[in-house]
Scaffold this active site. Structure first.
Site, PDB file in Angstrom:
ATOM      1  N   MET A 181      29.941  32.499  68.208  1.00  0.00           N
ATOM      2  CA  MET A 181      30.433  31.007  67.404  1.00  0.00           C
ATOM      3  C   MET A 181      31.525  31.667  66.616  1.00  0.00           C
ATOM      4  O   MET A 181      31.969  30.845  66.093  1.00  0.00           O
ATOM      5  CB  MET A 181      29.377  31.462  65.883  1.00  0.00           C
ATOM      6  CG  MET A 181      28.021  31.141  66.662  1.00  0.00           C
ATOM      7  SD  MET A 181      27.011  30.711  65.010  1.00  0.00           S
ATOM      8  CE  MET A 181      27.248  31.669  64.020  1.00  0.00           C
TER       9      MET A 181
ATOM     10  N   ASN B 157      35.893  33.579  65.799  1.00  0.00           N
ATOM     11  CA  ASN B 157      35.830  34.239  64.685  1.00  0.00           C
ATOM     12  C   ASN B 157      35.814  35.804  65.136  1.00  0.00           C
ATOM     13  O   ASN B 157      35.122  36.507  64.407  1.00  0.00           O
ATOM     14  CB  ASN B 157      35.808  34.185  63.329  1.00  0.00           C
ATOM     15  CG  ASN B 157      36.049  35.154  62.596  1.00  0.00           C
ATOM     16  OD1 ASN B 157      35.673  35.722  61.853  1.00  0.00           O
ATOM     17  ND2 ASN B 157      37.757  34.762  62.088  1.00  0.00           N
ATOM     18  N   LEU B 158      36.328  36.035  66.324  1.00  0.00           N
ATOM     19  CA  LEU B 158      35.965  37.365  66.977  1.00  0.00           C
ATOM     20  C   LEU B 158      36.036  38.836  65.895  1.00  0.00           C
ATOM     21  O   LEU B 158      37.402  39.046  66.401  1.00  0.00           O
ATOM     22  CB  LEU B 158      36.251  37.725  68.535  1.00  0.00           C
ATOM     23  CG  LEU B 158      35.554  36.053  69.587  1.00  0.00           C
ATOM     24  CD1 LEU B 158      36.299  36.072  70.533  1.00  0.00           C
ATOM     25  CD2 LEU B 158      34.240  36.424  69.413  1.00  0.00           C
ATOM     26  N   HIS B 159      35.481  39.413  66.202  1.00  0.00           N
ATOM     27  CA  HIS B 159      36.002  40.938  65.824  1.00  0.00           C
ATOM     28  C   HIS B 159      35.333  41.764  66.969  1.00  0.00           C
ATOM     29  O   HIS B 159      34.981  41.730  68.063  1.00  0.00           O
ATOM     30  CB  HIS B 159      35.421  41.140  64.277  1.00  0.00           C
ATOM     31  CG  HIS B 159      33.664  41.160  64.089  1.00  0.00           C
ATOM     32  ND1 HIS B 159      33.231  41.842  65.170  1.00  0.00           N
ATOM     33  CD2 HIS B 159      33.342  40.052  64.049  1.00  0.00           C
ATOM     34  CE1 HIS B 159      31.856  41.050  65.016  1.00  0.00           C
ATOM     35  NE2 HIS B 159      31.850  40.614  64.422  1.00  0.00           N
ATOM     36  N   ALA B 160      36.120  43.540  66.769  1.00  0.00           N
ATOM     37  CA  ALA B 160      35.509  44.163  67.002  1.00  0.00           C
ATOM     38  C   ALA B 160      34.250  44.243  68.062  1.00  0.00           C
ATOM     39  O   ALA B 160      33.807  45.174  68.807  1.00  0.00           O
ATOM     40  CB  ALA B 160      35.854  45.455  66.644  1.00  0.00           C
ATOM     41  N   GLY B 161      33.015  43.826  67.208  1.00  0.00           N
ATOM     42  CA  GLY B 161      32.093  44.290  67.306  1.00  0.00           C
ATOM     43  C   GLY B 161      32.036  43.482  68.577  1.00  0.00           C
ATOM     44  O   GLY B 161      31.288  43.467  69.811  1.00  0.00           O
ATOM     45  N   HIS B 162      32.510  41.725  68.904  1.00  0.00           N
ATOM     46  CA  HIS B 162      32.130  41.202  69.582  1.00  0.00           C
ATOM     47  C   HIS B 162      32.795  41.888  71.045  1.00  0.00           C
ATOM     48  O   HIS B 162      32.613  41.240  72.416  1.00  0.00           O
ATOM     49  CB  HIS B 162      33.000  39.981  69.881  1.00  0.00           C
ATOM     50  CG  HIS B 162      32.134  39.178  68.388  1.00  0.00           C
ATOM     51  ND1 HIS B 162      32.937  38.803  66.949  1.00  0.00           N
ATOM     52  CD2 HIS B 162      30.881  38.071  68.699  1.00  0.00           C
ATOM     53  CE1 HIS B 162      31.785  37.759  66.543  1.00  0.00           C
ATOM     54  NE2 HIS B 162      31.040  36.950  67.176  1.00  0.00           N
TER      55      HIS B 162
ATOM     56  N   GLN C 287      21.869  26.332  62.909  1.00  0.00           N
ATOM     57  CA  GLN C 287      21.613  27.225  62.188  1.00  0.00           C
ATOM     58  C   GLN C 287      22.054  27.965  61.342  1.00  0.00           C
ATOM     59  O   GLN C 287      21.725  28.539  60.691  1.00  0.00           O
ATOM     60  CB  GLN C 287      21.682  28.777  63.184  1.00  0.00           C
ATOM     61  CG  GLN C 287      23.454  28.735  63.039  1.00  0.00           C
ATOM     62  CD  GLN C 287      23.802  29.758  64.560  1.00  0.00           C
ATOM     63  OE1 GLN C 287      23.062  29.557  66.005  1.00  0.00           O
ATOM     64  NE2 GLN C 287      23.484  31.150  64.563  1.00  0.00           N
TER      65      GLN C 287
ATOM     66  N   SER D 220      31.371  42.060  60.542  1.00  0.00           N
ATOM     67  CA  SER D 220      30.732  40.757  60.733  1.00  0.00           C
ATOM     68  C   SER D 220      31.335  39.784  60.495  1.00  0.00           C
ATOM     69  O   SER D 220      32.848  39.938  59.537  1.00  0.00           O
ATOM     70  CB  SER D 220      29.652  40.727  59.901  1.00  0.00           C
ATOM     71  OG  SER D 220      29.557  39.418  59.636  1.00  0.00           O
TER      72      SER D 220
END
Ligand code: PAF
Length: 283
Positions: A30, A32-37, A61, A187
């Protein structure tokens, strides 16, 4: 890196890639990408030749409109990060493109009782919305592989079941949760935390580790361990929705006889609803 907004453009490129014998990997997000993505993108490269990332804030959702409006949108930053990760194509459709009647899979989308448990109990319709958009994205892209993070473990479990039940010829790859130095899982919702809440937030992970230790010591019933963890979170300033010890294979309640256990937590801290989980090695 190509950026496309329509299914027609997307399919045209996928057809060429498939004719060339490339394996297509989809990473649905969705934004707003962060290190997890970014870890999901890295993993995607290990699975196939052509990497597609979808960025689509799926209104279905979200249970409250405010939450949907407030959801962080950072398309320029996201595209720069995806370029760095050598993603081949970014699919950024509008709502009507994804929800067009023709992109509805022919087979009826199943409704699972698990959709209404754990996070689903507190966010009615949340997993129904995820199941629908993921089924549509799979139907649109038909990747060989799709990559998801273990942080959203309930989502991952439901999607694996969906793929099986709908007969999608797609393998699901899962990637372990990425954490900041103090243990807080990455997140998009961490951006809602104030500076002082951000300091407190690490206690989510500390609680999970504490529950794991309690299970390993084996001296208390799971119910007592869960209740104690809820109290600890409340004392630390959280409003927990649940702490639950489950069977990691199917998310049914676990007991000391369960081989593969997962501890799941969801708790509010200020405006942020944080979720996290911890898997226990087979004893
Ligand atoms: O995990 C997410 O970001 C979303 O739930 C997903 C899978 C992209 C569906 O909208």
């Amino acid at each position: 890196m190509q950026v496309v907004t329509t299914v027609a453009e997307l399919r045209k490129q996928i057809t060429v890639w498939k004719q060339q014998g490339n394996k297509i990997v989809l990473v649905p997000t969705m934004g707003n990408l962060h290190a997890g993505h970014l870890m999901l993108m890295k993993h995607a490269h290990e699975c196939g030749e052509k990497i597609i990332c979808s960025i689509f804030v799926n209104a279905r959702q979200f249970d409250r409109d405010e939450d949907l409006q407030a959801y962080p949108r950072t398309p320029e930053q996201d595209l720069a990060a995806l370029q760095e990760e050598n993603v081949d194509l970014v699919f950024m459709p509008e709502h009507d493109e994804v929800y067009a009647q023709e992109h509805m899979p022919q087979k009826k989308i199943p409704k699972y009782s698990l959709n209404d448990q754990l996070c689903g109990q507190f966010r009615p319709g949340f997993f129904d919305g995820i199941v629908e958009v993921v089924a549509r994205l799979f139907h649109i892209v038909m990747p060989d592989i799709a990559v998801f993070g273990e942080k959203d473990f309930q989502q991952l479990t439901i999607i694996k079941r969906l793929v099986e039940d709908m007969g999608f010829p797609i393998s699901i790859e899962q990637v372990p949760t990425q954490r900041e130095d103090d243990g807080l899982a990455y997140s998009s919702r961490n951006s809602y935390l104030s500076a002082s809440e951000r300091m407190q937030a690490k206690q989510i992970y500390e609680t999970l580790v504490n529950v794991k230790t309690q299970i390993e010591l084996g001296s208390h019933p799971f119910n007592d361990i869960e209740n104690h963890a809820m109290k600890m979170l409340m004392k630390a300033g959280f409003q927990p929705d649940y702490v639950s010890i489950r069977n990691a294979k199917n998310l049914t309640p676990a007991s000391y006889d369960t081989d593969f256990i997962i501890i799941l937590v969801a708790a509010w801290l200020g405006k942020a609803r944080l979720i996290d989980n911890l898997l226990l090695q087979k004893r």
